[in-house]
Design a protein around this motif. Structure first.
Motif, short mmCIF file in Angstrom:
data_model
loop_
_atom_site.label_atom_id
_atom_site.label_comp_id
_atom_site.label_asym_id
_atom_site.label_seq_id
_atom_site.Cartn_x
_atom_site.Cartn_y
_atom_site.Cartn_z
N ARG A 192 1.26 -1.43 -0.22
CA ARG A 192 -0.23 -0.07 -0.17
C ARG A 192 0.56 1.52 0.12
O ARG A 192 0.38 2.20 -0.59
CB ARG A 192 -1.21 0.06 1.38
CG ARG A 192 -2.00 -1.06 1.43
CD ARG A 192 -2.65 -0.30 2.10
NE ARG A 192 -2.52 -0.79 3.46
CZ ARG A 192 -2.75 -2.00 4.66
NH1 ARG A 192 -3.31 -3.25 3.29
NH2 ARG A 192 -2.47 -2.34 5.36
N SER B 239 1.18 3.80 -3.03
CA SER B 239 0.59 5.04 -2.43
C SER B 239 1.32 6.58 -3.04
O SER B 239 1.01 7.84 -3.26
CB SER B 239 0.63 5.13 -1.26
OG SER B 239 1.32 5.41 -0.15
N ARG C 134 -5.61 12.04 -3.61
CA ARG C 134 -4.79 10.35 -3.54
C ARG C 134 -3.33 10.99 -2.75
O ARG C 134 -3.14 9.92 -2.63
CB ARG C 134 -4.87 10.25 -5.34
CG ARG C 134 -5.89 9.51 -4.98
CD ARG C 134 -5.63 8.43 -6.34
NE ARG C 134 -4.71 7.31 -6.51
CZ ARG C 134 -3.80 6.39 -7.14
NH1 ARG C 134 -4.17 6.89 -7.84
NH2 ARG C 134 -3.01 5.84 -7.16
N LEU D 194 -3.63 10.82 0.71
CA LEU D 194 -3.74 9.94 1.41
C LEU D 194 -1.69 9.00 0.93
O LEU D 194 -1.99 7.59 1.33
CB LEU D 194 -4.56 8.83 -0.09
CG LEU D 194 -5.88 9.40 0.05
CD1 LEU D 194 -6.73 7.74 -0.55
CD2 LEU D 194 -6.10 9.32 1.82
N ARG D 195 -1.19 9.25 0.64
CA ARG D 195 0.46 8.98 0.94
C ARG D 195 0.71 8.46 1.39
O ARG D 195 1.13 10.35 3.26
CB ARG D 195 1.61 10.15 0.15
CG ARG D 195 3.25 9.70 0.13
CD ARG D 195 3.29 9.40 -0.98
NE ARG D 195 4.42 8.76 -0.30
CZ ARG D 195 6.09 9.27 -1.69
NH1 ARG D 195 4.91 10.56 -2.68
NH2 ARG D 195 6.70 9.08 -1.67
#
Length: 343
Positions: free
Chosen positions: A264, A268, A277, A280-281
């Motif tokens: 994940r 990311s 997006r 959401l790193r």
């Protein structure tokens, strides 16, 4: 860039199969003495590559991807484990038998400059596998075969007499691909073949690899750190961390339902024009541990956000097995004690 979309493919009868493959390098000692230490470059990897399939191998630099690719070809001798190609254990082959097998296995190197002999012309470079394996014997037959190969990778006839420094970076990589195709392989390790190229040239090389796979039914192990290209090119993906596979499965499943926290975090980091997006790193703390001294238990636990919040002792002491997590229809093998898309 517009690239061809690879379809999903299930491995039924693998062309290449590794079981518990290990490669350790000894360091230290020697004439001056001192303790000998071990680099755990590949630490118990099991994987399969099917006929006509592209398996992408992704992970940070130093995770062991290139070493694993070379072990699959026996360019580097594995320390232990089982390695089969077309049903035959490569580790049992005598040198003459291995040479015959290597006609069917080739590699495309990352550096198109360093992988080509600067003193040889393009014709000699591409013809070298033909000479070694005694294919297309005779100067006329060899030149005809080399000309055909250059045409397949998009290089003109006048390339025959040119030296590597007279080509552009993309053309040099095409030359390396032509050399890899010369012996008629069925399995090719593509070791980050586009990382040294401009973005526009990357798209051309990826499309070339897809076309060659469609025409010849080639199987690829595609080593890369570019997850955007992997999503387009590969059928399945294996995520590698510190010498171990931590997650593997069909590209769509892994990208849409990543179950390992390391996977994940990698996903990311893929650049996106969407501000939501980017927020959401997942930023991991610290650097990967040294393969000279890998952590016990889960190798990822020192950087894992789940371990930081849960402090589960299993993460620190018990090495998780690569097995399907309980995630319903989209489950795939993951090596994590807390695997799951919502973990």
């Amino acid at each position: 860039m517009e690239l061809c979309q690879a379809c999903a493919l299930i491995v039924v009868q693998p062309l290449v199969e590794a079981q518990d493959l290990v490669k350790h390098f000894a360091q230290g000692g020697g004439l001056v003495g001192g303790p000998r230490r071990t680099v755990h470059a590949v630490d118990g990897v099991s994987l399969q590559v099917g006929r006509g399939e592209t398996l992408a191998l992704v992970g940070e630099s130093g995770s062991g991807k290139s070493t694993l690719g070379r072990c699959l070809l026996r360019l580097i001798e594995p320390t232990s484990g089982l390695l089969r190609f077309e049903g035959v254990n490569l580790l049992d082959l005598a040198p003459a038998e291995l040479r015959q097998a290597r006609r069917r296995m080739q590699i495309i190197f990352q550096d198109p400059v360093g992988s080509l002999n600067p003193r040889m012309k393009a014709e000699e470079i591409v013809a070298e596998p033909l000479v070694i394996h005694e294919l297309a014997t005779g100067p006329g037959a060899r030149r005809a075969r080399v000309t055909e190969l250059l045409a397949r990778v998009g290089l003109p006839d006048e390339s025959l007499g040119r030296f590597p420094h007279e080509f552009s970076g993309g053309q040099r990589q095409r030359l390396g691909i032509a050399r890899a195709l010369a012996s008629g392989p069925v399995f090719v390790v593509a070791d980050e073949p586009i990382s040294a190229l401009d973005v526009s040239i990357q798209a051309q090389i990826v499309n070339l690899l897809v076309d060659l796979q469609t025409q010849d039914g080639l199987s690829f192990l595609f080593v890369s750190h570019d997850l955007r290209v992997v999503k387009i090119l590969a059928h399945r993906v294996a995520v590698m961390y510190l010498g171990r596979i931590v997650e593997t499965g069909p590209v769509a499943e892994v990208y849409e339902h990543a179950a390992h926290p390391y996977t994940r975090a990698l996903l990311s980091a893929v650049p996106s024009p969407d501000p939501a997006r980017r927020r959401l790193r997942i930023v991991l703390d610290g650097d990967p541990p040294s393969p000279l001294d890998p952590p016990p238990g889960c190798a990822f636990h020192p950087r894992c956000p789940l371990y930081a919040s849960m402090r589960d002792e299993r993460c620190r002491t018990v090495r998780p097995a690569l097995s399907p997590f309980l995630g319903g229809a989209d489950s795939h093998p993951v090596a994590c004690h807390h695997a799951g898309p919502d973990a």
